[in-house]
Design an enzyme around this catalytic site. Structure first.
Site, PDB file in Angstrom:
ATOM      1  N   SER A   1       0.829  -1.210   0.000  1.00  0.00           N
ATOM      2  CA  SER A   1       0.000   0.000   0.000  1.00  0.00           C
ATOM      3  C   SER A   1       0.861   1.257   0.000  1.00  0.00           C
ATOM      4  O   SER A   1       1.940   1.283   0.590  1.00  0.00           O
ATOM      5  CB  SER A   1      -0.867  -0.007   1.268  1.00  0.00           C
ATOM      6  OG  SER A   1      -1.444   1.258   1.490  1.00  0.00           O
TER       7      SER A   1
ATOM      8  N   TYR B   1      -2.274   5.511  -4.205  1.00  0.00           N
ATOM      9  CA  TYR B   1      -3.289   6.524  -3.932  1.00  0.00           C
ATOM     10  C   TYR B   1      -2.854   7.791  -4.648  1.00  0.00           C
ATOM     11  O   TYR B   1      -1.659   8.135  -4.633  1.00  0.00           O
ATOM     12  CB  TYR B   1      -3.384   6.814  -2.430  1.00  0.00           C
ATOM     13  CG  TYR B   1      -4.224   5.818  -1.670  1.00  0.00           C
ATOM     14  CD1 TYR B   1      -5.533   5.550  -2.053  1.00  0.00           C
ATOM     15  CD2 TYR B   1      -3.712   5.165  -0.553  1.00  0.00           C
ATOM     16  CE1 TYR B   1      -6.300   4.639  -1.349  1.00  0.00           C
ATOM     17  CE2 TYR B   1      -4.484   4.258   0.153  1.00  0.00           C
ATOM     18  CZ  TYR B   1      -5.785   4.001  -0.251  1.00  0.00           C
ATOM     19  OH  TYR B   1      -6.549   3.104   0.437  1.00  0.00           O
TER      20      TYR B   1
ATOM     21  N   THR C   1      -6.087   2.674  -6.588  1.00  0.00           N
ATOM     22  CA  THR C   1      -7.333   2.608  -5.815  1.00  0.00           C
ATOM     23  C   THR C   1      -8.218   3.790  -6.180  1.00  0.00           C
ATOM     24  O   THR C   1      -7.789   4.944  -6.130  1.00  0.00           O
ATOM     25  CB  THR C   1      -7.029   2.601  -4.308  1.00  0.00           C
ATOM     26  OG1 THR C   1      -6.267   1.431  -4.021  1.00  0.00           O
ATOM     27  CG2 THR C   1      -8.309   2.582  -3.486  1.00  0.00           C
TER      28      THR C   1
ATOM     29  N   LYS D   1      -8.692  -0.685  -8.700  1.00  0.00           N
ATOM     30  CA  LYS D   1      -9.313  -1.287  -7.511  1.00  0.00           C
ATOM     31  C   LYS D   1     -10.430  -0.389  -6.997  1.00  0.00           C
ATOM     32  O   LYS D   1     -10.246   0.830  -6.908  1.00  0.00           O
ATOM     33  CB  LYS D   1      -8.238  -1.457  -6.427  1.00  0.00           C
ATOM     34  CG  LYS D   1      -8.720  -1.943  -5.082  1.00  0.00           C
ATOM     35  CD  LYS D   1      -7.539  -2.222  -4.169  1.00  0.00           C
ATOM     36  CE  LYS D   1      -7.961  -2.731  -2.815  1.00  0.00           C
ATOM     37  NZ  LYS D   1      -8.548  -1.695  -1.970  1.00  0.00           N
TER      38      LYS D   1
ATOM     39  N   HIS E   1     -13.835  -1.687  -0.753  1.00  0.00           N
ATOM     40  CA  HIS E   1     -12.781  -1.347   0.214  1.00  0.00           C
ATOM     41  C   HIS E   1     -13.041  -2.046   1.566  1.00  0.00           C
ATOM     42  O   HIS E   1     -12.867  -1.457   2.634  1.00  0.00           O
ATOM     43  CB  HIS E   1     -12.695   0.172   0.390  1.00  0.00           C
ATOM     44  CG  HIS E   1     -11.296   0.667   0.618  1.00  0.00           C
ATOM     45  ND1 HIS E   1     -10.533   1.247  -0.356  1.00  0.00           N
ATOM     46  CD2 HIS E   1     -10.513   0.646   1.724  1.00  0.00           C
ATOM     47  CE1 HIS E   1      -9.353   1.576   0.134  1.00  0.00           C
ATOM     48  NE2 HIS E   1      -9.314   1.208   1.389  1.00  0.00           N
TER      49      HIS E   1
HETATM   50  C1  GLV Z   1      -6.876   2.585   3.749  1.00  0.00           C
HETATM   51  O1  GLV Z   1      -6.699   2.004   2.726  1.00  0.00           O
HETATM   52  C2  GLV Z   1      -7.934   2.282   4.656  1.00  0.00           C
HETATM   53  O2  GLV Z   1      -8.930   1.658   4.262  1.00  0.00           O
HETATM   54  O3  GLV Z   1      -7.806   2.662   5.830  1.00  0.00           O
END
Ligand code: GLV
Length: 383
Positions: free
Chosen positions: A107, A130, A156, A252, A276
Site C-alpha cells: 500500500s 493513492y 485505488t 481497484k 474497500h
Molecule cells: C486505507 O486504505 C484504509 O482503508 O484505511
C-alpha cells in the site's frame, strides 16, 4: 490457543497481541459496518454442489493473475499501516507471500517503504497507488515502484475521501501512536508487540515521510487523506497514470457495471470488484453480490478480480466459480501477521489453500482452472 485452524482463530490471537487501535483499524468498517458484514454474509448465501465418485487425485490450484503465475488465485491486498500489526509487517508479509507463490501488494500508506520491501524480496511485488493532489509526488512514487521492479500498479479509485470508521476516532488512531493516556493504556497491555516495535525504526508512513513536502500531520491517516488525497480524481487521471507507468495496471474499487465498462475503456489489465472491505460507502452492496453482473459486463475485456469478505478457501472457490480470475485477502493476512508475524501470514495462506483444495475435490474437480458456475448449487446473485 493451539494451532490455528481457521482465519477466525488467527483473528482471536491477533486481538490478544495487537494494541486495540491497530487491531480495530484492520477490523473496522465505515459507520454501521453493514457493508463490512454483508461482504462476509453474502458468501455464505452461495451454496456448492456436492459431487462424488470422480477421480480426485493430482489436484492443482495453480493459475495466473494478469498473466503472472500464482500458486492459487489469491493475492495479498494492499492494506494501510500493516507495519503496525507487527513490527516490519510489510516486509514479513511480502516474504511470506513470495514463499507461498502469491502476489504481495504494498500500500502507499504502508509503514515499510517500497525500498524496504524490495530489499527483502527476490521476486517482483505489486504496488498500490493513492493519487494525491501533489502530482509531482505521485510521479515520484510511480518512479520508485518502477525502480523497485514492481510488476503491477494497483490504482485505488474508491478512497479519495476517507469513510468514517468510528473505532479509529474513539481509539485515537495514529502511526506512530501519540503519547496520550488513551494510547498508553492500549500499548501497556501488549508488551510483546511493544518490544518488537522498539527493535525497529519503521514506525511512520515509510513511503511518505521524507518524500512528500508540505505535510502538516502525517501520523493521522484521516488528516493526511483529507489534506492530500485528490477528490477530483477522474478517468482522465487513470489514463495519465497508465501512460506514466507503462506496465500492468489494475483498477481497484469498482462496484458498478458502468464503472467497470469505463475501466475497461482505459485499457487496464484488470479491475478489483471491491467496496474497500466495507470501509468506505456503508450501505453499498457486497463485492460478491456484484461480481456476476460485472463479469457479464466486462469479463471478455479484462480480468475481473475481487476483494471483500474472503475468509476461507471456500469463499475463493465461490468467487472463481462466479467469474473472478483471482481474489485479494486483506484482513485474513493481517490477523495472521498480528497473531504470529511472518508464520502467521503463512498460516493464513495455508489455511485458505487447504480449504480451497479440499472444497474443490468435494465438488468433484481437480483443477482450479476448470472451476465455473457448474460447482454452484444456489446463487442468489445472478447477472
Ligand atoms: C486505507 O486504505 C484504509 O482503508 O484505511
Amino acid at each position: 490457543m493451539s494451532k490455528p485452524l481457521t482465519i477466525a482463530d488467527l483473528k482471536t490471537m491477533a486481538r490478544r497481541r495487537v494494541p486495540k487501535m491497530f487491531f480495530d483499524y484492520a477490523d473496522s468498517g465505515a459507520w454501521t459496518e453493514s457493508t463490512y458484514r454483508a461482504n462476509e454474509d453474502d458468501f455464505s448465501r452461495i451454496k456448492l454442489r456436492q459431487r462424488v465418485l470422480v477421480d480426485m487425485t493430482d489436484r492443482s490450484l495453480a493459475t495466473t493473475m494478469i498473466g503472472h503465475d500464482v500458486s492459487m488465485p489469491v493475492a495479498l491486498a494492499p492494506t494501510g499501516l500493516t507495519g503496525m500489526q507487527h513490527a516490519d509487517g510489510e516486509m514479513l508479509a511480502a516474504k511470506a507471500a513470495e514463499e507461498a507463490g502469491v502476489p504481495f501488494t504494498l500500500s502507499t500508506m504502508s509503514i515499510c517503504s517500497i525500498e524496504d520491501v524490495r530489499s527483502v524480496t527476490s521476486k517482483p511485488f505489486w504496488f498500490q497507488l493513492y493519487v494525491m493532489k501533489d502530482r509531482g509526488f505521485v510521479e515520484r512514487l510511480i518512479g520508485r515502484a518502477r525502480a523497485a521492479g514492481c510488476s503491477a500498479l494497483v490504482v485505488t479509485a474508491d478512497l479519495q475521501i476517507l469513510g468514517q470508521r468510528h473505532k479509529d476516532l474513539r481509539n485515537g488512531l495514529s502511526a506512530p501512536p501519540k503519547w496520550t493516556l488513551n494510547s498508553a493504556m492500549q500499548l501497556a497491555t501488549k508488551p510483546f508487540w511493544c518490544l518488537d516495535m522498539l527493535r525497529t525504526s519503521r514506525r511512520g508512513f515509510g513511503n511518505i515521510v521524507g518524500h512528500a513536502s508540505n505535510v502538516s500531520d502525517l501520523s493521522s491517516l484521516s488528516a493526511w487523506t483529507a489534506e492530500q488525497f485528490d477528490p477530483r480524481l477522474s478517468w482522465d487521471d487513470i489514463r495519465w497514470i497508465k501512460d506514466l507507468w507503462g506496465g500492468k495496471l489494475i483498477i481497484k474499487g469498482i462496484l458498478d457495471e458502468d464503472d467497470a465498462r469505463a475501466a475497461a475503456d482505459t485499457g487496464a489489465d484488470a479491475i478489483i470488484v471491491s467496496n474497500h472491505g466495507g470501509r468506505q460507502l456503508d450501505g453499498a452492496l457486497s463485492s460478491i453480490s456484484m461480481l456476476p453482473k460485472i463479469v457479464a459486463a466486462v469479463g471478455d475485456r479484462l480480468e475481473v478480480h475481487l476483494d471483500g469478505g474472503v475468509r476461507s478457501g471456500q469463499d475463493v472457490l465461490k468467487a472463481v466459480a462466479l467469474g473472478a480470475r483471482g481474489t485479494f485477502i486483506g484482513r485474513p493476512f493481517l490477523y495472521g501477521l498480528g497473531a504470529l508475524g511472518k508464520p502467521g501470514v503463512t498460516a493464513a495462506l495455508e489455511i485458505i489453500r487447504k480449504e480451497m483444495d479440499i472444497t474443490m475435490a468435494l465438488c468433484g474437480k481437480r483443477d482450479i482452472q476448470d472451476i465455473d458456475a457448474g460447482v454452484i448449487a444456489e446463487n442468489p446473485f445472478h447477472a
